[in-house]
Design a protein around this motif. Structure first.
Motif, PDB file in Angstrom:
ATOM      1  N   VAL A  80       6.313   1.755  -4.366  1.00 25.23           N
ATOM      2  CA  VAL A  80       4.950   2.165  -4.706  1.00 25.23           C
ATOM      3  C   VAL A  80       4.891   3.675  -4.885  1.00 25.23           C
ATOM      4  O   VAL A  80       4.313   4.187  -5.864  1.00 25.23           O
ATOM      5  CB  VAL A  80       3.956   1.711  -3.619  1.00 25.23           C
ATOM      6  CG1 VAL A  80       2.603   2.402  -3.793  1.00 25.23           C
ATOM      7  CG2 VAL A  80       3.784   0.198  -3.642  1.00 25.23           C
ATOM      8  N   GLU A  81       5.471   4.421  -3.960  1.00 27.27           N
ATOM      9  CA  GLU A  81       5.432   5.883  -4.036  1.00 27.27           C
ATOM     10  C   GLU A  81       6.141   6.395  -5.287  1.00 27.27           C
ATOM     11  O   GLU A  81       5.680   7.348  -5.929  1.00 27.27           O
ATOM     12  CB  GLU A  81       6.064   6.485  -2.780  1.00 27.27           C
ATOM     13  CG  GLU A  81       5.290   6.202  -1.493  1.00 27.27           C
ATOM     14  CD  GLU A  81       3.876   6.760  -1.525  1.00 27.27           C
ATOM     15  OE1 GLU A  81       3.659   7.807  -2.169  1.00 27.27           O
ATOM     16  OE2 GLU A  81       2.987   6.128  -0.923  1.00 27.27           O
ATOM     17  N   SER A 112       0.842  -1.186   0.000  1.00 27.43           N
ATOM     18  CA  SER A 112       0.000   0.000   0.000  1.00 27.43           C
ATOM     19  C   SER A 112       0.882   1.242   0.000  1.00 27.43           C
ATOM     20  O   SER A 112       2.102   1.169  -0.191  1.00 27.43           O
ATOM     21  CB  SER A 112      -0.935  -0.014   1.214  1.00 27.43           C
ATOM     22  OG  SER A 112      -1.875   1.033   1.138  1.00 27.43           O
ATOM     23  N   ARG A 113       0.258   2.391   0.238  1.00 30.30           N
ATOM     24  CA  ARG A 113       0.983   3.649   0.288  1.00 30.30           C
ATOM     25  C   ARG A 113       2.041   3.587   1.385  1.00 30.30           C
ATOM     26  O   ARG A 113       1.827   3.013   2.450  1.00 30.30           O
ATOM     27  CB  ARG A 113       0.030   4.799   0.535  1.00 30.30           C
ATOM     28  CG  ARG A 113      -1.037   4.980  -0.528  1.00 30.30           C
ATOM     29  CD  ARG A 113      -0.431   5.253  -1.904  1.00 30.30           C
ATOM     30  NE  ARG A 113       0.421   6.415  -1.940  1.00 30.30           N
ATOM     31  CZ  ARG A 113       0.010   7.634  -2.289  1.00 30.30           C
ATOM     32  NH1 ARG A 113      -1.257   7.842  -2.627  1.00 30.30           N
ATOM     33  NH2 ARG A 113       0.854   8.655  -2.302  1.00 30.30           N
ATOM     34  N   LEU A 132       6.410   4.765  -8.186  1.00 32.83           N
ATOM     35  CA  LEU A 132       5.565   4.456  -9.328  1.00 32.83           C
ATOM     36  C   LEU A 132       4.421   5.465  -9.464  1.00 32.83           C
ATOM     37  O   LEU A 132       4.082   5.905 -10.568  1.00 32.83           O
ATOM     38  CB  LEU A 132       4.997   3.037  -9.195  1.00 32.83           C
ATOM     39  CG  LEU A 132       6.011   1.898  -9.315  1.00 32.83           C
ATOM     40  CD1 LEU A 132       5.377   0.580  -8.885  1.00 32.83           C
ATOM     41  CD2 LEU A 132       6.542   1.780 -10.743  1.00 32.83           C
ATOM     42  N   LEU A 133       3.838   5.842  -8.323  1.00 29.58           N
ATOM     43  CA  LEU A 133       2.738   6.801  -8.348  1.00 29.58           C
ATOM     44  C   LEU A 133       3.208   8.204  -8.702  1.00 29.58           C
ATOM     45  O   LEU A 133       2.516   8.951  -9.410  1.00 29.58           O
ATOM     46  CB  LEU A 133       2.040   6.820  -6.984  1.00 29.58           C
ATOM     47  CG  LEU A 133       1.271   5.555  -6.593  1.00 29.58           C
ATOM     48  CD1 LEU A 133       0.808   5.647  -5.145  1.00 29.58           C
ATOM     49  CD2 LEU A 133       0.071   5.341  -7.509  1.00 29.58           C
ATOM     50  N   GLU A 134       4.369   8.572  -8.217  1.00 32.89           N
ATOM     51  CA  GLU A 134       4.881   9.935  -8.415  1.00 32.89           C
ATOM     52  C   GLU A 134       5.409  10.141  -9.839  1.00 32.89           C
ATOM     53  O   GLU A 134       5.105  11.136 -10.497  1.00 32.89           O
ATOM     54  CB  GLU A 134       5.998  10.217  -7.412  1.00 32.89           C
ATOM     55  CG  GLU A 134       6.532  11.638  -7.431  1.00 32.89           C
ATOM     56  CD  GLU A 134       5.558  12.629  -6.841  1.00 32.89           C
ATOM     57  OE1 GLU A 134       5.567  13.798  -7.270  1.00 32.89           O
ATOM     58  OE2 GLU A 134       4.770  12.239  -5.948  1.00 32.89           O
ATOM     59  N   PHE A 188      -5.058   0.002  -5.118  1.00 36.27           N
ATOM     60  CA  PHE A 188      -5.647   0.926  -6.082  1.00 36.27           C
ATOM     61  C   PHE A 188      -6.821   0.300  -6.846  1.00 36.27           C
ATOM     62  O   PHE A 188      -7.402   0.936  -7.726  1.00 36.27           O
ATOM     63  CB  PHE A 188      -4.581   1.392  -7.093  1.00 36.27           C
ATOM     64  CG  PHE A 188      -3.829   0.265  -7.759  1.00 36.27           C
ATOM     65  CD1 PHE A 188      -4.321  -0.332  -8.907  1.00 36.27           C
ATOM     66  CD2 PHE A 188      -2.646  -0.202  -7.217  1.00 36.27           C
ATOM     67  CE1 PHE A 188      -3.638  -1.365  -9.508  1.00 36.27           C
ATOM     68  CE2 PHE A 188      -1.951  -1.238  -7.821  1.00 36.27           C
ATOM     69  CZ  PHE A 188      -2.456  -1.829  -8.961  1.00 36.27           C
ATOM     70  N   ARG A 232       5.131   8.052 -12.621  1.00 36.04           N
ATOM     71  CA  ARG A 232       4.328   7.534 -13.738  1.00 36.04           C
ATOM     72  C   ARG A 232       5.219   7.105 -14.903  1.00 36.04           C
ATOM     73  O   ARG A 232       4.796   7.103 -16.072  1.00 36.04           O
ATOM     74  CB  ARG A 232       3.320   8.581 -14.227  1.00 36.04           C
ATOM     75  CG  ARG A 232       2.354   9.060 -13.166  1.00 36.04           C
ATOM     76  CD  ARG A 232       1.367   7.990 -12.787  1.00 36.04           C
ATOM     77  NE  ARG A 232       0.474   8.428 -11.728  1.00 36.04           N
ATOM     78  CZ  ARG A 232      -0.526   7.711 -11.246  1.00 36.04           C
ATOM     79  NH1 ARG A 232      -0.749   6.504 -11.735  1.00 36.04           N
ATOM     80  NH2 ARG A 232      -1.284   8.170 -10.281  1.00 36.04           N
TER      81      ARG A 232
END
Length: 475
Positions: free
Chosen positions: A79-80, A73-74, A82-84, A170, A86
């Motif tokens: 993970v962070e 998760s966050r 990949l989200l930041e 997600f 893109r």
């Protein structure tokens, strides 16, 4: 394609990684806790498993796709990133299975609160024994077939364990929504996974969504003996076949009995005997698992008009799945069995079956309240009812986290409830204390004793320690 699995050492993730590697993809991944058997399987297959998490390392690897396990998760640094950034596409495990494996296959999706792993394994095994080359992905460690994954032939059925748990942080849809079902086995339905479902109606809603994905040419195989399953009817867009002990079932289980070898029963298709089965598995619930597996296999290979031509070759030799009715020790003095049961219904079923198989033994249940549902106070009464089938009960420690969202069960109150019902019960603050209590209980009796370990986790290693203690000649 270069595919990176975040959480590769989990059973489902590891098997999926091997499945995709077999399709020709370059596979690697990372995890925090890497241990056998999955670590050995990945190593033998030549899959690199990286310890821990690192953004710098992930950037250097430059994968084409990242598969994120639902344990993440966050807050995880990869993970962070990949989200930041893109910069790298990411997907859930069910999503990647749909994309690369399931979207063009005739899939048998095995669902239900209990029995998924055994039924998936048996279906895959029966299809293999029949001469087909099925694909399959099993969420456990089967003894038959010999491994948890296979791509099989593109024109053969694909059997997959359909978990109702969510797909990823997600994607909160149940995993099985991604599995493009042709045949769905719905073995039972109860409230479980209290961390993601509000109540039984919430669980039913997710199963209803799955059922709506079955095409007109497909089949829904339902447990006629389960009122929660029946509450999802009527269904008019696909063929529904009822399985159970009721006379109204198209596939009926009859003449079930436990014997010295395990159990035996008949399967009747539309009131005519189809198969007689005698095997080492115990419990009417496993007979139902077998009925579902036989029916799904026959439908996928031969169609509804030729059900009884399917002979279920090799079913008597089926050895099941590790940690399901697994005998860890058997002597004249003591038998120790490990089972994955943690929900009250599953606990009740396994204790009933071993009580029938070993009627003269003193039955001691060692229960670890570890799952997100079994730890809850709302489960205390049904757990008391299930565990009261034992002569004595050792209750393991409840692990708590700082962000608990529901009331955690009072295990001392559970022990008090059992004692009031005439059952010797001991609640423990640590599993080390549980081991000590179990050894003391076993030392108090001179007859044959049957110890059944009930947990969906490791029980902090006390199962192996107990077996070692016994093997050293202490019992």
């Amino acid at each position: 394609m270069r595919i990176y699995f975040l959480g590769i050492a989990g059973t489902a993730m590891g098997n999926a990684a091997l499945l995709l590697r077999d399709l020709g993809h370059e596979v690697t991944g990372s995890d925090q806790a890497v241990y056998p058997p999955m670590s050995d399987m990945l190593l033998q297959a030549g899959v690199e498993v990286l310890e821990g998490y690192s953004v710098d390392r992930l950037q250097k690897l430059e994968p084409d796709l990242v598969v994120i396990g639902n344990a993440f998760s966050r807050g995880n640094e990869e993970v962070e990133f990949l989200l930041e950034s893109r910069s790298i596409p990411f997907v859930s495990l069910p999503g990647v299975l749909n994309q690369f494996v399931l979207s063009k296959r005739q899939n048998i999706v095995v669902t239900g609160t209990h029995g998924k792993t055994t039924t998936t394994s048996l279906t895959a095994y029966l299809l293999e024994q029949s001469g087909a080359n099925p694909g399959y992905l099993i969420g456990g460690a089967p003894l038959d077939p010999g491994r948890g994954w296979n791509n099989g032939s593109a024109d053969a059925p694909f059997v997959i364990e359909g978990d109702e748990y969510d797909s990823a942080f997600f994607d909160k849809r149940s995993k099985f929504i991604h599995y493009a079902p042709h045949i769905v086995i719905l073995n039972n339905l109860e409230f479980d996974h209290a961390d993601i479902f509000r109540d039984l109606e919430d669980v039913k809603r997710s199963f209803d969504h799955l059922i709506r994905l079955i095409p007109r040419s497909g089949f829904l195989l339902i447990n006629e003996d389960d009122s929660n399953v029946l509450s999802l009817l009527p269904i008019n867009w696909t063929r529904v076949i009822r399985v159970g002990v009721s006379e109204s079932c198209e596939l009926r289980i009859t003449k079930y009995e436990t014997n010295s070898k395990g159990s035996k029963f008949d399967l009747e298709w539309k009131n005519r005997r189809w198969l007689s089965v005698e095997w080492a598995m115990l419990g009417l619930f496993n007979a139902r698992n077998a009925a579902m597996a036989c029916l799904a296999s026959a439908l996928s290979l031969l169609g509804e008009d030729r059900i009884t031509d399917f002979q279920a070759s090799g079913i008597e030799q089926f050895r099941g799945v590790q940690r399901r009715q697994q005998i860890r020790l058997e002597t004249d003095r003591l038998i120790a069995i490990e089972d994955f049961a943690h929900h009250p219904t599953a606990i009740k079923e396994i204790l009933e079956s071993v009580r029938t198989r070993y009627p003269n033994s003193r039955l001691i249940a060692a229960f670890e309240p570890r799952s997100n549902t079994s730890r809850l106070e709302i489960m205390r009464a049904p757990l008391c009812e299930a565990l009261s089938l034992a002569d004595a009960v050792v209750i393991g420690a409840v692990k708590k986290s700082p962000d608990e969202y529901n009331e955690i069960m009072n295990t001392e109150a559970l022990a008090s409830d059992l004692n009031a019902a005439g059952i010797v019960a001991i609640a423990n603050l640590s599993n080390e204390a549980s081991l000590k209590a179990l050894i003391e209980l076993c030392a108090d009796d001179s007859g044959q004793q049957l110890v059944v370990f009930l947990t969906n986790g490791s029980f902090d290693g006390i199962i192996g320690q107990f077996v070692d203690h016994c093997l050293r000649g202490n019992f």
